[in-house]
Write an enzyme that holds these catalytic residues in place. Structure first.
Site, mmCIF file in Angstrom:
data_model
loop_
_atom_site.group_PDB
_atom_site.id
_atom_site.type_symbol
_atom_site.label_atom_id
_atom_site.label_comp_id
_atom_site.label_asym_id
_atom_site.label_seq_id
_atom_site.Cartn_x
_atom_site.Cartn_y
_atom_site.Cartn_z
ATOM 1 N N CYS A 1 -5.079 4.871 -3.380
ATOM 2 C CA CYS A 1 -5.746 2.978 -3.210
ATOM 3 C C CYS A 1 -7.313 2.669 -4.061
ATOM 4 O O CYS A 1 -6.877 2.072 -4.699
ATOM 5 C CB CYS A 1 -6.125 3.960 -1.825
ATOM 6 S SG CYS A 1 -4.922 4.086 -0.827
ATOM 7 N N ASP B 1 0.754 -0.937 -0.034
ATOM 8 C CA ASP B 1 0.501 0.046 -0.401
ATOM 9 C C ASP B 1 0.609 1.290 0.186
ATOM 10 O O ASP B 1 1.765 1.274 1.114
ATOM 11 C CB ASP B 1 -0.684 -0.081 0.813
ATOM 12 C CG ASP B 1 -2.070 0.762 1.125
ATOM 13 O OD1 ASP B 1 -2.069 1.559 0.262
ATOM 14 O OD2 ASP B 1 -3.203 1.084 2.437
ATOM 15 N N ASP B 2 0.771 2.290 -0.708
ATOM 16 C CA ASP B 2 1.566 3.009 -0.731
ATOM 17 C C ASP B 2 2.678 3.541 -1.274
ATOM 18 O O ASP B 2 3.704 4.122 -0.740
ATOM 19 C CB ASP B 2 0.973 3.857 0.145
ATOM 20 C CG ASP B 2 0.177 4.799 0.236
ATOM 21 O OD1 ASP B 2 -0.805 4.692 -0.196
ATOM 22 O OD2 ASP B 2 -0.466 5.163 1.281
ATOM 23 N N ASP C 1 -0.148 -0.472 -4.797
ATOM 24 C CA ASP C 1 -1.288 -0.045 -5.385
ATOM 25 C C ASP C 1 -0.507 1.270 -6.714
ATOM 26 O O ASP C 1 -2.143 1.865 -7.353
ATOM 27 C CB ASP C 1 -2.436 0.313 -4.152
ATOM 28 C CG ASP C 1 -2.061 1.476 -3.330
ATOM 29 O OD1 ASP C 1 -1.061 1.838 -3.715
ATOM 30 O OD2 ASP C 1 -3.170 1.344 -2.279
#
Ligand SMILES: *[C@@H]1O[C@H](CO)[C@@H](O)[C@H](O)[C@H]1NC(C)=O
Ligand SMILES: *[C@@H]1O[C@H](CO)[C@@H](O)[C@H](O)[C@H]1NC(C)=O
Ligand SMILES: *[C@@H]1O[C@H](CO)[C@@H](O)[C@H](O)[C@H]1NC(C)=O
Ligand SMILES: *[C@@H]1O[C@H](CO)[C@@H](O)[C@H](O)[C@H]1NC(C)=O
Ligand SMILES: *[C@@H]1O[C@H](CO)[C@@H](O)[C@H](O)[C@H]1NC(C)=O
Ligand SMILES: *[C@@H]1O[C@H](CO)[C@@H](O)[C@H](O)[C@H]1NC(C)=O
Ligand SMILES: *[C@@H]1O[C@H](CO)[C@@H](O)[C@H](O)[C@H]1NC(C)=O
Ligand SMILES: *[C@@H]1O[C@H](CO)[C@@H](O)[C@H](O)[C@H]1NC(C)=O
Ligand SMILES: *[C@@H]1O[C@H](CO)[C@@H](O)[C@H](O)[C@H]1NC(C)=O
Ligand SMILES: *[C@@H]1O[C@H](CO)[C@@H](O)[C@H](O)[C@H]1NC(C)=O
Length: 502
Positions: A65, A29-30, A299
């Site tokens: 996201c 994530d990120d 993502d």
């Protein structure tokens, strides 16, 4: 042994290995790739990248996201999956998403094709919300579901375990989410039906906020700071409205904040590096490693101080749209690097291709399985693609920042806003002989940004007003086509025919 069982045995011996490949997707994530986000991933780079392919030009088609994850799941651009932002009314895990898009997620087809499917970790930001079925809603396509309710968290979260709420506290040994995802994956690998192929998706909270570090890594990278090169602490003076707002140089408090975030992002990633090693060791133990494709990606990207924006994603620039992508698997030669542009919408078609499905016409992406065969001719791969984003805002002024807004969002630290309703844009990114980006904003200025990444890799100079106007016309026409494309027409090879290279 009866006849059916005997035939099954014969069939699994004779065909088993050619069609029944397993697939693992590890999704962070990120995690950026532009600002050295893969540095902490030493084991991952060795175990996946060096054992297979490292993609040098992998992109998310949208840098937020929920829209990006929806693109991964469906193989569609946002204008086709219709998830616009991280809210229910922007279709993030909404009732309409569940009804219209969820039946089109790749796992549904894999399951139909006889795969056992396993999911653990963050899903879509609004998953588990009480108004859309709560934890009882298990998204279609998953046999083994350990979905995180809401956005990334490391402790004090709720999982839906096959539809039942499972509450977690903040015990490092029992609850640290990255470790729990690793442990549940190992349990699945041990307990699965051994003659049935599997798909596993492991979706970590790292390295998203609140950047809660595992105690074993709290002292790592203790003097690391965000990189100071490129566009760090530069004013976005000839860019669109939102980028002209931040003061430059940034406040010292912003710099301290972003350095701290940068450090903690890397620390949380060390736990992901352990997860990768654990899963690969277990695959080896259960003798499936040589029969399993493993994908590692994020993502979207992230920034820390670029154009004087302290921390976030949501921008069109390389740091936010580029992602890491590493793949290993049967038949993939080790130590390859591939420079063809790969998009997150290509993952779903690639999984279906591995499973022996014809790539679905309804998907906008394209399988890159053939590209990973080093003997294949890569000339016919795409040369350009679309990045599209719908800005998030707040209708009210944030009382903590009376001098900014309404219409803006994500104004921390120091009331520097990272998003706005009019931070809504669509871009064509071309990577052929020319390396260009052309973006149009849906704002009151119909603002245009154009970058020549060959001469200006950090996107410091907007050439919209100086470049040959005929190039702008061509890129605008290409953008209009891509913004309305669906399925096959999104996959057409362009760029050179359109004369971008002349
Ligand atoms: C949400 O998705 C549904 C069905 O896919 C669509 O009809 C609707 O227009 C979408 N909403 C937005 C805000 O795009
Ligand atoms: C978890 O929740 C408990 C109880 O509300 C709280 O005391 C604790 O600080 C929380 N832990 C974390 C890491 O947020
Ligand atoms: C994961 O498993 C390891 C090894 O068995 C154990 O030490 C650790 O506490 C577990 N962590 C979680 C969050 O389940
Ligand atoms: C960073 O960690 C090293 C090794 O543990 C230690 O020697 C050093 O004092 C630490 N520095 C800071 C600024 O905390
Ligand atoms: C901000 O940091 C710079 C460089 O470290 C220093 O020279 C300056 O005095 C600091 N400003 C304030 C207001 O603290
Ligand atoms: C994988 O390795 C095992 C031995 O560990 C071997 O029996 C099997 O045939 C191999 N499978 C493939 C697909 O290469
Ligand atoms: C790949 O295909 C293109 C176009 O068909 C051709 O011009 C080129 O020579 C081929 N390259 C290789 C390495 O075969
Ligand atoms: C999310 O998208 C919906 C539909 O376009 C919009 O009404 C809502 O304001 C957006 N949310 C935010 C936070 O921007
Ligand atoms: C963008 O939105 C903000 C907040 O509503 C507004 O102040 C600004 O004028 C808008 N700029 C453009 C170029 O549309
Ligand atoms: C981009 O920069 C390169 C290197 O300076 C130059 O050769 C090329 O003509 C430029 N392209 C455009 C469209 O300006």
């Amino acid at each position: 042994m009866n006849l059916a069982a005997f035939l099954f045995l014969i069939l699994s011996f004779s065909f088993g290995h050619c069609v029944r490949r397993n697939i693992v997707l590890i999704l962070t994530d990120d995690q950026d790739v532009e600002l050295a986000g893969m540095t902490p991933m030493k084991k991952t780079r060795a175990l996946i990248g060096d054992a297979g392919v490292t993609f040098l030009n992998a992109f998310a088609v949208t840098p937020l996201c929920c829209p990006s994850r929806s693109a991964i799941l469906t193989g569609k651009y946002p204008h086709n999956h219709l998830v616009r932002n991280n809210s229910l009314n922007g279709n993030c895990s909404s009732a309409q998403w569940q009804k219209v898009m969820e039946p089109q997620v790749f796992s549904v087809y894999l399951k139909k094709h006889g795969y056992q499917t396993f999911y653990a970790g963050k899903y879509l930001n609004k998953y588990g919300h009480a108004t859309v079925g709560g934890t009882a809603h298990v998204p279609l396509g998953w046999d083994h579901w350990h979905g995180l309710v809401g956005n990334s968290k490391y402790y004090n979260y709720t999982l839906s375990v096959n539809g039942a709420a499972e509450k977690h506290g903040d015990s490092y040994q029992k609850d640290y989410l990255t470790d729990l995802i690793a442990n549940r994956s190992i349990e699945f690998l041990k307990s699965r039906k051994s003659h049935v192929p599997f798909f596993m998706m492991l979706s970590t909270p790292a390295c998203h906020s609140p950047w809660t570090v595992a105690p074993r890594y709290s002292k790592s990278y203790n003097i690391t700071k965000a990189p100071r090169h490129g566009s760090f602490n530069v004013h976005g003076k000839d860019k669109h409205w939102l980028l002209r707002q931040p003061k430059s140089p940034m406040k010292n408090t912003s710099i301290e904040f972003l350095d701290n975030v940068f450090r903690r992002r890397w620390q949380t990633l060390l736990s992901v590096d352990d997860l990768v090693e654990k899963v690969i060791n277990e695959l080896e133990k259960v003798k499936e490693l040589n029969n399993t494709y493993i994908f590692y990606t994020s993502d979207h990207g992230y920034h820390t101080g670029q154009f004087s924006l302290p921390i976030d994603k949501r921008q069109l620039y390389e740091f936010d749209i580029r992602v890491p992508l590493l793949v290993r698997g049967p038949g993939i030669k080790a130590k390859q690097t591939i420079k063809e542009p790969i998009l997150n919408i290509d993952l779903a078609p690639t999984f279906l291709n591995i499973a022996g499905y014809d790539v679905l016409q309804s998907m906008d992406g394209k399988s890159f399985l053939p590209l990973m065969d080093s003997s294949q001719n890569k000339t016919h791969w795409r040369k350009d693609f679309l990045v599209e984003y719908t800005g998030e805002g707040d209708d009210k002024t944030d009382p903590a920042c009376p001098n900014v807004g309404p219409g803006v969002a994500e104004c921390f630290p120091d009331c520097v806003c990272e998003d706005a309703f009019n931070n809504t844009y669509a871009c064509v990114r071309t990577l052929s002989k020319s390396n260009l980006q052309y973006c149009e904003f849906a704002d009151s200025e119909s603002f245009v940004e154009v970058y020549n990444l060959t001469s200006d890799p950090h996107q410091l100079i907007n050439i919209a007003k100086t470049v040959d106007p005929s190039l702008l016309v061509k890129m605008n026409q290409r953008l209009i086509k891509l913004e309305s494309c669906s399925g096959n027409d999104c996959r057409l090879i362009k760029a050179e025919e359109d004369g971008f290279d002349s």
